[in-house]
Scaffold this motif. Structure first.
Motif, PDB file in Angstrom:
ATOM      1  N   ARG A 165       0.782  -1.230   0.000  1.00 41.87           N
ATOM      2  CA  ARG A 165       0.000   0.000   0.000  1.00 41.87           C
ATOM      3  C   ARG A 165       0.815   1.281   0.000  1.00 41.87           C
ATOM      4  NH1 ARG A 165      -1.195  -2.411   5.048  1.00 41.87           N
ATOM      5  NH2 ARG A 165      -0.388  -0.856   6.475  1.00 41.87           N
ATOM      6  N   ALA A 166       2.128   1.180   0.106  1.00 43.06           N
ATOM      7  CA  ALA A 166       2.961   2.375   0.189  1.00 43.06           C
ATOM      8  C   ALA A 166       2.885   3.212  -1.089  1.00 43.06           C
ATOM      9  CB  ALA A 166       4.410   1.979   0.464  1.00 43.06           C
ATOM     10  N   LYS A 167       2.829   4.512  -0.919  1.00 47.53           N
ATOM     11  CA  LYS A 167       2.843   5.458  -2.032  1.00 47.53           C
ATOM     12  C   LYS A 167       4.190   6.179  -2.039  1.00 47.53           C
ATOM     13  CE  LYS A 167      -1.542   4.583  -2.752  1.00 47.53           C
ATOM     14  NZ  LYS A 167      -1.974   3.753  -3.898  1.00 47.53           N
ATOM     15  N   VAL A 168       4.710   6.429  -3.227  1.00 44.37           N
ATOM     16  CA  VAL A 168       5.988   7.129  -3.345  1.00 44.37           C
ATOM     17  C   VAL A 168       5.724   8.633  -3.389  1.00 44.37           C
ATOM     18  CG1 VAL A 168       8.049   7.480  -4.740  1.00 44.37           C
ATOM     19  CG2 VAL A 168       7.041   5.192  -4.539  1.00 44.37           C
ATOM     20  N   VAL A 169       6.261   9.350  -2.406  1.00 44.39           N
ATOM     21  CA  VAL A 169       6.081  10.797  -2.314  1.00 44.39           C
ATOM     22  C   VAL A 169       7.429  11.447  -2.041  1.00 44.39           C
ATOM     23  CG1 VAL A 169       4.929  12.682  -1.117  1.00 44.39           C
ATOM     24  CG2 VAL A 169       3.741  10.497  -1.403  1.00 44.39           C
ATOM     25  N   ARG A 170       7.921  12.185  -3.010  1.00 43.74           N
ATOM     26  CA  ARG A 170       9.170  12.941  -2.879  1.00 43.74           C
ATOM     27  C   ARG A 170      10.317  12.091  -2.326  1.00 43.74           C
ATOM     28  NH1 ARG A 170       5.273  16.621  -1.320  1.00 43.74           N
ATOM     29  NH2 ARG A 170       5.591  16.192   0.893  1.00 43.74           N
ATOM     30  N   GLY A 171      10.561  10.981  -2.973  1.00 44.73           N
ATOM     31  CA  GLY A 171      11.696  10.147  -2.590  1.00 44.73           C
ATOM     32  C   GLY A 171      11.505   9.340  -1.336  1.00 44.73           C
ATOM     33  N   GLU A 172      10.284   9.213  -0.864  1.00 41.61           N
ATOM     34  CA  GLU A 172       9.996   8.429   0.328  1.00 41.61           C
ATOM     35  C   GLU A 172       8.771   7.550   0.094  1.00 41.61           C
ATOM     36  OE1 GLU A 172      11.353  11.200   4.070  1.00 41.61           O
ATOM     37  OE2 GLU A 172       9.404  11.603   3.160  1.00 41.61           O
ATOM     38  N   TYR A 173       8.696   6.456   0.851  1.00 41.33           N
ATOM     39  CA  TYR A 173       7.470   5.663   0.896  1.00 41.33           C
ATOM     40  C   TYR A 173       6.557   6.304   1.923  1.00 41.33           C
ATOM     41  CZ  TYR A 173       9.415   1.792  -1.818  1.00 41.33           C
ATOM     42  OH  TYR A 173       9.945   1.022  -2.811  1.00 41.33           O
ATOM     43  N   ARG A 188       6.662   7.758   7.153  1.00 39.24           N
ATOM     44  CA  ARG A 188       7.380   7.825   5.895  1.00 39.24           C
ATOM     45  C   ARG A 188       8.704   7.092   6.029  1.00 39.24           C
ATOM     46  NH1 ARG A 188       6.368  13.314   2.436  1.00 39.24           N
ATOM     47  NH2 ARG A 188       4.096  13.205   2.460  1.00 39.24           N
ATOM     48  N   VAL A 189       9.056   6.347   5.000  1.00 44.54           N
ATOM     49  CA  VAL A 189      10.290   5.570   5.006  1.00 44.54           C
ATOM     50  C   VAL A 189      11.151   6.024   3.833  1.00 44.54           C
ATOM     51  CG1 VAL A 189      11.290   3.260   4.903  1.00 44.54           C
ATOM     52  CG2 VAL A 189       9.040   3.596   5.969  1.00 44.54           C
ATOM     53  N   PRO A 190      12.373   6.478   4.093  1.00 43.44           N
ATOM     54  CA  PRO A 190      13.255   6.888   2.995  1.00 43.44           C
ATOM     55  C   PRO A 190      13.497   5.726   2.029  1.00 43.44           C
ATOM     56  CG  PRO A 190      14.120   7.626   5.103  1.00 43.44           C
ATOM     57  CD  PRO A 190      12.989   6.697   5.409  1.00 43.44           C
ATOM     58  N   ILE A 191      13.589   6.034   0.754  1.00 47.06           N
ATOM     59  CA  ILE A 191      13.816   5.006  -0.263  1.00 47.06           C
ATOM     60  C   ILE A 191      15.316   4.831  -0.493  1.00 47.06           C
ATOM     61  CG2 ILE A 191      13.476   4.368  -2.681  1.00 47.06           C
ATOM     62  CD1 ILE A 191      10.808   5.811  -2.612  1.00 47.06           C
ATOM     63  N   HIS A 192      15.803   3.647  -0.249  1.00 42.58           N
ATOM     64  CA  HIS A 192      17.212   3.327  -0.459  1.00 42.58           C
ATOM     65  C   HIS A 192      17.528   3.402  -1.958  1.00 42.58           C
ATOM     66  CE1 HIS A 192      20.974   1.075  -0.458  1.00 42.58           C
ATOM     67  NE2 HIS A 192      20.994   1.145   0.857  1.00 42.58           N
TER      68      HIS A 192
END
Length: 213
Positions: A101-109, A121-125
């Motif tokens: 269900r995570a959405k990508v928003v400005r380089g984050e989940y 929000r989880v930073p995208i590696h």
């Protein structure tokens, strides 16, 4: 009754399969619920369930897959969505449902709804940046589990659970020197008690910490 459930032989002396404490606890929970209901609707004069002793069950797993194991399973996976989810779980610490269900928003989940009830929000590696943009998850939970089991078996890791990849993410962060508070924030733990399960991973650095005083 509990002793009988744990026994390896029945009352006639024939061999039987003993139940685990987890199974016994589930059986007792059903019986307790039935007794409480009987008391609630007036079928019993009292509720004796307060005296029931429930066996303690520890469901904590301490398997932290290394990057090599994760990659072996991913390479053995024939489904694109599951293969992507394996890498995302390892590099984000997100649960399977959260990945879906995570959405990508400005380089984050971005997760509007999480297990603890709070958005996070989880930073995208960088290693999963392309996957976050290109892969859309459409599999049902059953389809996903089927493909995951096939992949882990093909990789020679039949006992590894998908959730273990979340633990692996925590292990990698702790081994890199990050504190439990930071790890807990990444994983979305509401209280520090949830992160304490990883405390044994930092014991090797305790002497270094003491010597720094």
């Amino acid at each position: 009754f509990v002793g009988y459930l744990r026994a390896q032989r029945d009352r006639d002396g024939n061999p039987k399969e003993p139940l685990t404490d987890g199974s016994i606890r589930n059986i007792l929970a059903y019986l307790r619920a039935a007794i409480k209901y009987a008391y609630k609707v007036g079928k019993l004069d009292g509720d004796p369930t307060g005296r029931m002793a429930m066996p303690a069950v520890s469901n904590e797993r301490h398997h932290y897959p290394q990057r090599r194991e994760m990659l072996n399973i991913a390479r053995a996976c024939r489904n694109r969505e599951v293969r992507a989810a394996i890498r995302i779980a390892f590099y984000s610490g997100m649960r399977r449902g959260e990945i879906f269900r995570a959405k990508v928003v400005r380089g984050e989940y971005s997760l509007a709804d999480t297990k603890n009830g709070s958005p996070r929000r989880v930073p995208i590696h960088p290693r999963i940046a392309v996957l976050s943009r290109r892969v859309k998850f459409t599999l049902t939970a059953k389809q996903f589990e089927t493909e995951w089991i096939k992949a882990r078996n093909a990789a020679g890791c039949p006992d590894t659970k998908f959730h273990d990849l979340r633990h692996a993410a925590a292990s990698e962060m702790i081994n890199a020197g990050f504190d439990l508070f930071t790890v807990g924030k990444v994983l979305g733990h509401k209280t520090s008690a949830s992160t304490e399960r990883y405390s044994h991973l930092v014991t090797e650095r305790l002497a270094t910490a003491v010597n720094a005083i």
